[in-house]
Design a protein around this motif. Structure first.
Motif, PDB file in Angstrom:
ATOM      1  N   HIS A  15      -2.425   2.729   2.300  1.00 16.08           N
ATOM      2  CA  HIS A  15      -2.895   2.522   3.669  1.00 16.08           C
ATOM      3  C   HIS A  15      -2.517   1.159   4.267  1.00 16.08           C
ATOM      4  CE1 HIS A  15      -5.936   3.699   6.855  1.00 16.08           C
ATOM      5  NE2 HIS A  15      -5.647   2.451   7.177  1.00 16.08           N
ATOM      6  N   SER A  16      -3.055   0.090   3.697  1.00 15.02           N
ATOM      7  CA  SER A  16      -2.868  -1.211   4.344  1.00 15.02           C
ATOM      8  C   SER A  16      -1.486  -1.812   4.110  1.00 15.02           C
ATOM      9  CB  SER A  16      -3.956  -2.199   3.912  1.00 15.02           C
ATOM     10  OG  SER A  16      -3.834  -2.527   2.545  1.00 15.02           O
ATOM     11  N   ASN A  17      -0.717  -1.269   3.152  1.00 15.65           N
ATOM     12  CA  ASN A  17       0.653  -1.764   2.958  1.00 15.65           C
ATOM     13  C   ASN A  17       1.534  -1.463   4.164  1.00 15.65           C
ATOM     14  OD1 ASN A  17       0.051  -2.738   0.419  1.00 15.65           O
ATOM     15  ND2 ASN A  17       0.825  -0.938  -0.662  1.00 15.65           N
ATOM     16  N   THR A  18       1.162  -0.435   4.942  1.00 15.36           N
ATOM     17  CA  THR A  18       1.933  -0.099   6.139  1.00 15.36           C
ATOM     18  C   THR A  18       1.551  -0.959   7.332  1.00 15.36           C
ATOM     19  OG1 THR A  18       0.337   1.622   6.765  1.00 15.36           O
ATOM     20  CG2 THR A  18       2.235   2.299   5.411  1.00 15.36           C
ATOM     21  N   GLU A  19       0.587  -1.853   7.136  1.00 14.16           N
ATOM     22  CA  GLU A  19       0.062  -2.638   8.260  1.00 14.16           C
ATOM     23  C   GLU A  19       0.153  -4.149   8.028  1.00 14.16           C
ATOM     24  OE1 GLU A  19      -3.470   0.714   8.860  1.00 14.16           O
ATOM     25  OE2 GLU A  19      -3.790  -1.065   7.631  1.00 14.16           O
ATOM     26  N   ARG A  20      -0.062  -4.568   6.784  1.00 13.90           N
ATOM     27  CA  ARG A  20      -0.283  -5.988   6.488  1.00 13.90           C
ATOM     28  C   ARG A  20       0.892  -6.887   6.872  1.00 13.90           C
ATOM     29  NH1 ARG A  20      -2.079  -5.081   2.215  1.00 13.90           N
ATOM     30  NH2 ARG A  20      -4.287  -5.350   2.688  1.00 13.90           N
TER      31      ARG A  20
END
Length: 353
Positions: free
Chosen positions: A316-321
């Motif tokens: 999830h957050s790897n696509t955002e961070r």
């Protein structure tokens, strides 16, 4: 020599400290809204200023994070941060009490005790032109054309008004929406940049409607904004090449891959549909060769692959961070002198073992 070194060190320390400018919280919020206008956010989301210390609140140090965890809050306190910009809103569902019973309540208590404001952009940043999804798309490869999966149909509203009160000080909660154009002996000429009814918002802030003369109104649609992205590649790429590109872009060692029916690692991809975070509900039904998102359920992946669509899951957050580095540059260009740091404690809670 020692005295000279000590003296020089103190001089440099003072010069470094003095170079950090303090800005009113309202000015910073206005800059954040300029990068990712809040009216672009999904109706179910909780975005904007979530925690506001008592006024006046000046911002010298800002920390950017994808998730506001206990470790990130401790890091912020040690770094003497005045504002945390958290991509995911740490307050999502309504809180009926603020106690020490849950870690999210504890975050709010810590923020207020240490006079730290909290702001979240979330789906506003997803939908914005140049936002999270555009950053994610830039890691696929050379793209010929990109457009939102779901275009934003909302419009920004505003206008010009005259306030018959030359000595009026607008409340802090309105500073992000009001731009002073001119002050005269008879009143203030200003622009309203808000996305709600101006008269209602002013009346809620105890500004009498009798003193407000609306001179013009403005409505405009934000182009190239919306949820997700559909990317047409300049030249076909193999699934293997896109996996390699994404690993480098996201700075991760592993991704999860589900090959579509009759596909292999050397299958060519002409079109990619992507969505940062959890994109299954948005991507389902998209005509593309490949889906890229953070997470999908087993049955959602199975549905895609049986329709011949390959799926790459990045967590999830790897696509955002990684977008936080772009955010730091954009915000720094508008807030000259304010110190902006990216959290070192923020990380995806999942890892491959």
């Amino acid at each position: 020599m020692l005295a000279f070194c000590i003296g020089t060190g103190l001089h440099l320390a003072r010069r470094t400290c003095s170079s950090i400018a303090a800005m009113n919280l309202g000015e910073v919020v206005k800059a954040l809204n300029g990068i990712a206008p809040l009216h672009l956010a999904e109706s179910w989301d909780n975005v904007g200023l979530l925690v506001e210390p008592s006024a006046p609140h000046h911002v010298k140090n800002i920390m950017l994070t994808n998730d506001l965890t206990t470790d990130v809050m401790e890091e912020s306190i040690k770094s003497k941060v005045d504002l945390i910009v958290s991509y995911h809103p740490p307050i999502f569902r309504s809180l009926k009490r603020i106690t020490q019973q849950s870690w999210k309540e504890q975050l709010v208590v810590s923020a207020l005790e240490n006079r730290i404001a909290i702001y979240s952009q979330h789906t506003a940043s997803d939908a914005a032109n140049g936002g999270v999804n555009d950053w994610l798309a830039s890691g696929i490869g050379e793209i010929r054309d990109v457009k939102p999966v779901k275009c934003c149909t909302k419009s920004a509203s505003g206008g010009i008004f005259f306030l018959k009160s030359p000595n009026c000080d607008f409340p802090d909660q309105l500073e992000k929406d009001i731009q002073i154009l001119a002050k005269t002996d008879s009143g203030i000429l200003a622009a309203w940049n808000g996305n709600h009814d101006m008269s209602h918002e002013l009346s809620m802030a105890n500004v009498s409607s009798e003193n407000v003369i609306q001179l013009s109104t403005l409505n405009h649609t934000m182009h190239n904004t919306g949820a997700g992205r559909i990317c047409a590649l300049e030249h076909p790429l193999t699934i293997e090449s896109i996996v390699r590109n994404l690993k480098k872009h996201l700075e991760v060692d592993h991704l999860r891959l589900a090959l579509g029916r009759d596909n292999c690692m050397q299958s060519e991809v002409h079109c990619v549909a992507l969505c940062a975070g959890a994109g299954a509900s948005l991507l389902t039904g998209c005509h593309a060769d490949l889906y890229v998102t953070g997470e999908m359920s087993h049955h959602e992946v199975l549905d895609a692959t049986q329709n011949g669509i390959s799926v790459i899951l990045c967590e999830h957050s790897n696509t955002e961070r990684g977008y936080l580095r772009n955010m730091k540059r954009m915000l720094g260009a508008q807030l000259s002198g304010v110190n902006i740091i990216v959290s070192e404690k923020d990380q995806d809670p999942l890892c491959v073992v």
